[in-house]
Design an enzyme around this catalytic site. Structure first.
Site, short mmCIF file in Angstrom:
data_model
loop_
_atom_site.label_atom_id
_atom_site.label_comp_id
_atom_site.label_asym_id
_atom_site.label_seq_id
_atom_site.Cartn_x
_atom_site.Cartn_y
_atom_site.Cartn_z
N GLY A 51 40.05 7.03 4.60
CA GLY A 51 40.11 8.48 4.58
C GLY A 51 38.73 9.05 4.84
O GLY A 51 37.72 8.41 4.50
N GLN A 56 32.16 15.26 4.90
CA GLN A 56 31.43 14.00 4.89
C GLN A 56 30.68 13.75 6.20
O GLN A 56 29.79 12.90 6.25
CB GLN A 56 32.36 12.83 4.61
CG GLN A 56 32.88 12.81 3.19
CD GLN A 56 33.78 11.63 2.97
OE1 GLN A 56 34.97 11.67 3.27
NE2 GLN A 56 33.20 10.54 2.47
N CYS A 98 34.04 5.27 -1.87
CA CYS A 98 33.88 6.45 -1.02
C CYS A 98 32.83 6.12 0.04
O CYS A 98 31.82 5.50 -0.27
CB CYS A 98 33.43 7.64 -1.86
SG CYS A 98 33.16 9.15 -0.94
N LEU A 99 33.09 6.54 1.27
CA LEU A 99 32.13 6.27 2.35
C LEU A 99 30.78 6.94 2.09
O LEU A 99 29.77 6.48 2.61
CB LEU A 99 32.71 6.73 3.70
CG LEU A 99 33.96 5.98 4.15
CD1 LEU A 99 34.48 6.54 5.46
CD2 LEU A 99 33.70 4.50 4.26
N HIS A 140 41.66 12.31 -3.43
CA HIS A 140 40.24 12.03 -3.24
C HIS A 140 39.66 12.91 -2.13
O HIS A 140 38.61 13.54 -2.30
CB HIS A 140 40.08 10.54 -2.90
CG HIS A 140 38.68 10.10 -2.62
ND1 HIS A 140 37.97 9.32 -3.50
CD2 HIS A 140 37.86 10.32 -1.57
CE1 HIS A 140 36.76 9.07 -2.98
NE2 HIS A 140 36.69 9.67 -1.80
N GLU A 141 40.36 12.96 -0.99
CA GLU A 141 39.86 13.74 0.16
C GLU A 141 39.94 15.24 -0.12
O GLU A 141 39.07 16.00 0.29
CB GLU A 141 40.61 13.38 1.44
CG GLU A 141 40.52 11.91 1.84
CD GLU A 141 39.11 11.34 1.93
OE1 GLU A 141 38.15 12.09 2.17
OE2 GLU A 141 38.96 10.11 1.76
N HIS A 144 36.96 16.33 -1.93
CA HIS A 144 35.80 16.53 -1.04
C HIS A 144 35.77 17.95 -0.50
O HIS A 144 34.70 18.55 -0.35
CB HIS A 144 35.84 15.56 0.15
CG HIS A 144 35.19 14.25 -0.12
ND1 HIS A 144 33.85 14.12 -0.41
CD2 HIS A 144 35.68 12.99 -0.11
CE1 HIS A 144 33.55 12.84 -0.58
NE2 HIS A 144 34.66 12.14 -0.41
#
Length: 174
Positions: A51, A56, A98-99, A140-141, A144
């Site tokens: 994702g 991000q 997480c990235l 999660h996204e 963000h």
């Protein structure tokens, strides 16, 4: 992965842009969002994620992409202007990463099932029910998009340990 598609660097946890709330995507923004999608998916694949939210990669718009790659099958999902309208009372703990926090993971408790309202890439309103990994990824996204990071869901002790590791790693790569 497609080497012909441009990617962007993923912003790291210490970047203040990740704490900003994103702007609602209007119908007139859809053309721009469509043009950004190949870069978003390619950036996510290159970074090894499932994702990726627009903030991000430095985009202040309210959308994200997901591809869980289940059974080695790609299923690209684009979610614009998500709104969680139902959450199950059953909670589930899962080790999240997480990235924006490379190589950092922690158990996060979230609702097991959700229902969301969102806009698809054609500007139509949609509703989706999700459970398991998809529900977790959507939550999660969506966080963000509201300037919330997964470490905000864990104890301050664990959060501080992870942030120190990220800062140390950044200093090492300068």
């Amino acid at each position: 992965m497609n080497d012909d598609i441009e990617t962007r660097p993923v912003l790291l946890a210490t970047n203040p842009f990740l704490r900003k709330k994103t702007k609602i995507v209007e119908k007139e923004d859809l053309k721009d969002v469509k043009e950004l999608l190949p870069m978003m998916f390619e950036t996510m694949y290159k970074a090894g994620g499932i994702g990726l939210a627009a903030p991000q990669v430095g985009i202040g718009l309210r959308f994200f992409v997901i591809d869980l790659m289940q059974n080695n099958q790609s299923e690209k999902i684009v979610i614009i202007n998500p709104e969680v309208i139902e959450k199950s009372e059953e909670l589930e703990s899962y080790k999240e990463g997480c990235l924006s926090f490379p190589d950092q993971y922690s158990d996060v408790i979230r609702p097991e099932k959700i229902k969301i309202n969102y806009m698809d890439i054609n500007g139509s309103r949609q509703e989706m029910e999700a459970d398991g990994l998809l529900a977790r990824c959507i939550q999660h996204e969506t966080d963000h998009l509201d300037g919330i990071l997964f470490v905000d869901h864990i104890s301050s002790l664990k959060r501080n340990i992870i942030m120190r590791k990220i800062i140390k790693e950044q200093k090492r790569h300068r």
